[in-house]
Write a protein that holds these residues in place. Structure first.
Motif, PDB file in Angstrom:
ATOM      1  N   VAL A 118     -10.640  12.410  -4.211  1.00 16.26           N
ATOM      2  CA  VAL A 118      -9.569  11.785  -4.185  1.00 16.26           C
ATOM      3  C   VAL A 118      -8.165  12.898  -4.833  1.00 16.26           C
ATOM      4  CG1 VAL A 118      -7.694   9.814  -4.999  1.00 16.26           C
ATOM      5  CG2 VAL A 118      -9.818   9.416  -3.650  1.00 16.26           C
ATOM      6  N   VAL A 123      -4.725  12.600  -2.249  1.00 13.55           N
ATOM      7  CA  VAL A 123      -4.887  11.354  -1.237  1.00 13.55           C
ATOM      8  C   VAL A 123      -3.870  10.356  -1.937  1.00 13.55           C
ATOM      9  CG1 VAL A 123      -6.123   9.266  -0.349  1.00 13.55           C
ATOM     10  CG2 VAL A 123      -7.229  11.517  -0.729  1.00 13.55           C
ATOM     11  N   PRO A 124      -2.777  10.026  -1.099  1.00 14.16           N
ATOM     12  CA  PRO A 124      -1.669   9.004  -1.395  1.00 14.16           C
ATOM     13  C   PRO A 124      -2.368   7.410  -1.437  1.00 14.16           C
ATOM     14  CG  PRO A 124      -1.296   9.581   0.877  1.00 14.16           C
ATOM     15  CD  PRO A 124      -2.582  10.603   0.338  1.00 14.16           C
ATOM     16  N   ILE A 125      -1.852   6.726  -2.330  1.00 15.85           N
ATOM     17  CA  ILE A 125      -2.427   5.437  -2.337  1.00 15.85           C
ATOM     18  C   ILE A 125      -1.910   4.686  -1.261  1.00 15.85           C
ATOM     19  CG2 ILE A 125      -2.261   3.082  -3.771  1.00 15.85           C
ATOM     20  CD1 ILE A 125      -1.755   5.335  -6.414  1.00 15.85           C
ATOM     21  N   ASP A 126      -2.841   3.930  -0.660  1.00 14.80           N
ATOM     22  CA  ASP A 126      -2.456   3.100   0.305  1.00 14.80           C
ATOM     23  C   ASP A 126      -1.566   1.927  -0.008  1.00 14.80           C
ATOM     24  OD1 ASP A 126      -4.651   3.451   2.800  1.00 14.80           O
ATOM     25  OD2 ASP A 126      -5.511   4.074   0.788  1.00 14.80           O
ATOM     26  N   ALA A 127      -0.463   1.588   0.853  1.00 14.42           N
ATOM     27  CA  ALA A 127       0.575   0.405   0.241  1.00 14.42           C
ATOM     28  C   ALA A 127      -0.147  -0.754   0.184  1.00 14.42           C
ATOM     29  CB  ALA A 127       1.479   0.360   1.606  1.00 14.42           C
ATOM     30  N   ALA A 128      -1.427  -1.075   0.783  1.00 17.73           N
ATOM     31  CA  ALA A 128      -2.072  -2.290   0.426  1.00 17.73           C
ATOM     32  C   ALA A 128      -2.713  -2.191  -1.109  1.00 17.73           C
ATOM     33  CB  ALA A 128      -3.253  -2.340   1.457  1.00 17.73           C
ATOM     34  N   PHE A 129      -2.983  -1.036  -1.406  1.00 16.38           N
ATOM     35  CA  PHE A 129      -3.560  -1.005  -3.036  1.00 16.38           C
ATOM     36  C   PHE A 129      -2.480  -1.051  -3.886  1.00 16.38           C
ATOM     37  CE2 PHE A 129      -7.091   1.349  -0.639  1.00 16.38           C
ATOM     38  CZ  PHE A 129      -7.720   0.222  -0.204  1.00 16.38           C
ATOM     39  N   ASP A 130      -1.111  -0.559  -3.555  1.00 15.07           N
ATOM     40  CA  ASP A 130      -0.021  -0.352  -4.482  1.00 15.07           C
ATOM     41  C   ASP A 130       0.735  -1.677  -4.892  1.00 15.07           C
ATOM     42  OD1 ASP A 130       1.331   1.365  -6.116  1.00 15.07           O
ATOM     43  OD2 ASP A 130       2.653   2.372  -4.708  1.00 15.07           O
TER      44      ASP A 130
END
Length: 131
Positions: A118, A123-130
């Motif tokens: 990562v 790798v950018p953080i997914d919106a679902a995880f942020d």
């Protein structure tokens, strides 16, 4: 300055002896381990570190076995041989089996591998995880 040496109980100041006594009483030991003997060279750090360890490792929402296994996992990741030995022994005493150790090492290895991937790929953080 030469290589640091441990402070043995017989040579300890009253302040250090008080901390050593608390460690031995709390952990039902006849002597403190080397970590504490070396840290005793700085009595303020010794007391602060012992008080923090005692508080953080006390039973709470996480049971003592889980806490020791987390400590072990972080120690493996940080390549601290002393801490690996110490917390492997503590985790085993708290009930960690060989199978549990094997799974823990697999998780540690996998987490380190994927963390590096990562970071390498950024790798950018997914919106679902942020959150």
């Amino acid at each position: 300055m030469g290589k640091p040496t441990p402070i043995e109980y017989a040579d300890a100041s009253p302040e250090v002896r008080a901390v050593f006594d608390d460690i031995m009483t709390s952990r039902n030991l006849k002597d403190v381990n080397n970590f504490w003997k070396y840290l005793a060279r700085d009595p303020v750090s010794l007391r602060r570190t012992w008080e923090s360890v005692k508080e953080v490792m006390a039973p709470g929402a996480l049971d003592p076995l889980v806490k020791e296994m987390v400590y072990l996992a972080v120690s493996v990741t940080n390549s601290c041989g002393y801490c690996i030995a110490s917390h492997s022994a503590a985790a085993a005493k708290a009930g960690m089996s060989e199978a549990m150790f094997g799974e823990l090492m697999a998780v540690v290895g996998m987490a380190n591998e994927t963390n590096r991937l990562v970071n390498g790929y950024r790798v950018p953080i997914d919106a679902a995880f942020d959150r």
